[in-house]
Design a protein around this motif. Structure first.
Motif, PDB file in Angstrom:
ATOM      1  N   CYS A 137      20.097  45.167  18.110  1.00 52.37           N
ATOM      2  CA  CYS A 137      19.655  46.561  18.661  1.00 52.37           C
ATOM      3  C   CYS A 137      18.286  46.638  19.053  1.00 52.37           C
ATOM      4  O   CYS A 137      17.422  45.951  18.235  1.00 52.37           O
ATOM      5  N   ARG A 139      16.615  49.435  19.753  1.00 50.15           N
ATOM      6  CA  ARG A 139      15.850  50.669  19.352  1.00 50.15           C
ATOM      7  C   ARG A 139      14.851  50.473  18.173  1.00 50.15           C
ATOM      8  O   ARG A 139      15.004  49.370  17.565  1.00 50.15           O
ATOM      9  N   HIS A 140      14.319  51.621  18.120  1.00 42.39           N
ATOM     10  CA  HIS A 140      13.103  51.639  17.062  1.00 42.39           C
ATOM     11  C   HIS A 140      13.064  52.599  16.038  1.00 42.39           C
ATOM     12  O   HIS A 140      12.188  53.424  15.802  1.00 42.39           O
ATOM     13  N   CYS A 141      14.346  52.991  15.474  1.00 43.75           N
ATOM     14  CA  CYS A 141      14.477  54.015  14.453  1.00 43.75           C
ATOM     15  C   CYS A 141      13.482  53.679  13.284  1.00 43.75           C
ATOM     16  O   CYS A 141      13.697  52.667  12.686  1.00 43.75           O
ATOM     17  N   TYR A 143      13.458  54.528  10.043  1.00 45.81           N
ATOM     18  CA  TYR A 143      14.023  54.136   8.699  1.00 45.81           C
ATOM     19  C   TYR A 143      14.706  53.033   8.706  1.00 45.81           C
ATOM     20  O   TYR A 143      15.573  52.644   7.583  1.00 45.81           O
ATOM     21  N   CYS A 144      14.906  51.965   9.874  1.00 45.72           N
ATOM     22  CA  CYS A 144      15.922  51.103   9.986  1.00 45.72           C
ATOM     23  C   CYS A 144      15.246  49.745   9.879  1.00 45.72           C
ATOM     24  O   CYS A 144      14.605  49.436  10.701  1.00 45.72           O
ATOM     25  N   ILE A 146      17.559  47.154  10.665  1.00 46.82           N
ATOM     26  CA  ILE A 146      18.507  46.399  11.365  1.00 46.82           C
ATOM     27  C   ILE A 146      17.941  45.540  12.561  1.00 46.82           C
ATOM     28  O   ILE A 146      18.122  44.178  12.638  1.00 46.82           O
ATOM     29  N   PRO A 147      17.155  46.165  13.582  1.00 45.49           N
ATOM     30  CA  PRO A 147      16.566  45.270  14.593  1.00 45.49           C
ATOM     31  C   PRO A 147      15.814  43.938  14.071  1.00 45.49           C
ATOM     32  O   PRO A 147      16.105  42.779  14.872  1.00 45.49           O
ATOM     33  N   GLU A 181      25.753  47.845  16.867  1.00 45.37           N
ATOM     34  CA  GLU A 181      24.875  48.697  16.249  1.00 45.37           C
ATOM     35  C   GLU A 181      24.846  50.126  17.130  1.00 45.37           C
ATOM     36  O   GLU A 181      24.706  51.051  16.401  1.00 45.37           O
ATOM     37  N   ASN A 182      25.131  49.923  18.060  1.00 39.47           N
ATOM     38  CA  ASN A 182      25.203  51.190  19.152  1.00 39.47           C
ATOM     39  C   ASN A 182      26.280  50.758  20.344  1.00 39.47           C
ATOM     40  O   ASN A 182      25.813  50.034  21.260  1.00 39.47           O
ATOM     41  N   HIS A 222      25.441  56.167  20.468  1.00 39.49           N
ATOM     42  CA  HIS A 222      24.224  56.531  20.363  1.00 39.49           C
ATOM     43  C   HIS A 222      23.973  57.980  21.017  1.00 39.49           C
ATOM     44  O   HIS A 222      24.704  57.933  22.383  1.00 39.49           O
ATOM     45  N   ARG A 261      13.869  58.823  16.959  1.00 43.31           N
ATOM     46  CA  ARG A 261      15.101  59.046  17.659  1.00 43.31           C
ATOM     47  C   ARG A 261      14.894  59.956  19.011  1.00 43.31           C
ATOM     48  O   ARG A 261      14.407  60.868  18.783  1.00 43.31           O
TER      49      ARG A 261
HETATM   50  S1  SF4 Z   1      19.689  53.122  13.139  1.00 45.66           S
HETATM   51 FE1  SF4 Z   1      20.982  52.347  14.696  1.00 45.66          FE
HETATM   52  S2  SF4 Z   1      19.850  52.667  16.679  1.00 45.66           S
HETATM   53 FE2  SF4 Z   1      18.363  52.989  15.036  1.00 45.66          FE
HETATM   54  S3  SF4 Z   1      17.348  50.917  14.933  1.00 45.66           S
HETATM   55 FE3  SF4 Z   1      18.936  51.095  13.405  1.00 45.66          FE
HETATM   56  S4  SF4 Z   1      20.721  50.050  14.434  1.00 45.66           S
HETATM   57 FE4  SF4 Z   1      19.231  50.572  16.008  1.00 45.66          FE
END
Ligand code: SF4
Length: 433
Positions: A137, A139-141, A143-144, A146-147, A181-182, A222, A261
């Motif tokens: 992913c 993106r740069h949320c 709280y996340c 994952i990236p 992820e999206n 998304h 977001r």
């Molecule tokens: S919540 Fe989803 S869109 Fe946002 S950074 Fe994490 S994986 Fe990416």
């Protein structure tokens, strides 16, 4: 990983006491997932003493997230090898002791591409199967994590996605579920015009050619990339479920900004209006976070009002999960955990009423249902087009004899807060919309 192990000549067992090697594939998205992973590792470690296990391997996001933490190997000395998200293709070498115990494998996850199609996937007995359309992913949320665990988004070639789907359907899979992820960000990293709607269109045609009676569903869209063209593709193709899983995380514009977001409450309203306007059969699912840092009582009520206004068919609610390596950790105004939990419970109570009303609308209607389980004589469990596996409610089917993995027409007689129930009619062909 299972496919690679079988291709290398190994067999698998569901009984950990009999296994020569045990692989615990972990998640660490939120604290409770990491805790569950550690509990499972400790539970499996027992089989090094009490079973046949001589090699315990931990793969996935927990390993990747704490790869630089010296406590990882100290806290879990029972683990022989930790394998990061970029190294799952090396699983056969790890189990064959070509990777010495005590070594950890953490190549850059960005370097990993996709499952090798020449390696057969190992499928469960479920009639549904998942296909990833992209990895990572960009993106740069805030709280996340994952990236940083999975790398930037890399979309998979469309032909490869279609080829995997054709092969799964040829093996008897009745529902293909696209994930990423999206999913709707698909193609943003490719140069040509390769939006997600093209994937849906191509997949719909190619799957239908192998078996016209197979559902296609996509999850994890998304809100900023779920376009009109995607909704139009759903409308235009009989085998694509009218199911829109759109995690919004919040509805208050200021909180969305703090979450990283890039959308506003107004844009979310417009999006859901657009979906329902173009596709009146649309089923909406979302997930939200309560207690994000800075969520005032007023911001929470904005979210609650939004949930009541949109009337989602399905809602998942998570209390904010903090961790020191998250950007949101550095934001001020943290909300006490008990307040976040209380808001979680308030939203769930509101949704229970909405879901029951939504489900009441199904009573008396007849739907095609994919039969998945037979827990006791006279009772089967299945799903309609508007119920995704594992996250939504189910359809209980009263019948003496049905085959799992088939579609049947069900007349809905009862509706509960999350599930519905009814009597089986004819086996249906074609079973779709
Ligand atoms: S919540 Fe989803 S869109 Fe946002 S950074 Fe994490 S994986 Fe990416």
């Amino acid at each position: 990983m299972l496919g690679r192990l079988l291709a290398a000549g190994h067999t698998h067992t569901l009984d950990p006491a009999r296994a020569d090697a045990i692989v615990v594939n972990t998640c660490s998205f939120i604290t409770t997932a990491a805790e569950e992973a550690v509990d499972t590792i400790l539970e499996m470690a027992r089989f090094k003493e009490q079973g046949a296990c001589s090699r315990l391997v931990v793969t996935g996001c927990l390993a990747q997230r704490y790869k630089d933490d010296p406590d990882l190997t100290k806290t879990l000395p029972e683990v022989d090898v930790f394998v990061g998200t970029g190294a799952c293709d090396q699983i056969a070498d790890v189990l064959e002791n070509k990777t010495p115990a005590g070594l950890t494998l953490f190549p850059d996850p960005n370097a990993r591409t996709f499952a090798d199609l020449s390696v057969d996937r190992v499928l469960s007995n479920d009639p549904h199967a998942y296909i990833k359309v992209s990895e990572g992913c960009s993106r740069h949320c805030t709280y996340c994590i994952i990236p940083s665990l999975r790398g930037r988004q890399r979309s998979r070639p469309m032909e490869e996605i279609c080829s995997e789907a054709r092969s799964l359907v040829a093996k008897g899979v009745k529902e293909i579920i696209l994930t990423a992820e999206n999913t709707t960000d698909y193609g943003q990293d490719l140069s040509e015009d390769s939006g997600f709607h093209h994937v849906l269109e191509a997949l719909s045609d190619q799957v239908a050619r192998v078996n016209p009676d197979v559902w296609i569903r996509f999850l994890y869209t998304h809100p900023t990339s779920l376009t009109r063209k995607i909704v139009q593709a759903v409308k235009a193709h009989d085998n694509i479920c009218h199911y829109y899983d759109v995690p919004i995380q919040h509805a208050d514009t200021a909180i969305l900004r703090r979450m990283g977001r890039p959308c506003t409450q107004k844009q979310l309203e417009t999006l859901f209006f657009m979906i329902r306007d173009l596709d009146p059969d649309a089923v909406l699912r979302t997930t939200v976070i309560t207690g994000f840092p800075g969520e005032s009582e007023a911001a929470f009520h904005t979210l609650l009002d939004f949930i009541q206004e949109v009337q989602f068919d399905h809602l998942g609610v998570f209390a904010y999960s903090d961790a020191p390596d998250l950007p949101s950790h550095a934001l001020g105004q943290h909300v006490p955990a008990d307040v976040a939990e209380l808001r979680h419970d308030t939203l769930m109570a509101a949704q229970a009423k909405i879901s029951e009303q939504v489900n009441q609308k199904h009573v008396g209607k007849i739907y095609p249902v994919l039969v998945e389980e037979n827990p006791e004589p006279g009772l089967f469990i299945g799903r309609t087009m508007f119920q995704a596996p594992e996250v939504d409610g189910v359809t209980f089917i009263y019948s003496e004899g049905l085959a799992t993995g088939t579609f049947v027409q069900v007349k809905i007689t009862d509706a509960f807060a999350y599930d519905i129930a009814g009597n089986a009619g004819a086996v249906c062909e074609p079973p779709l919309k």
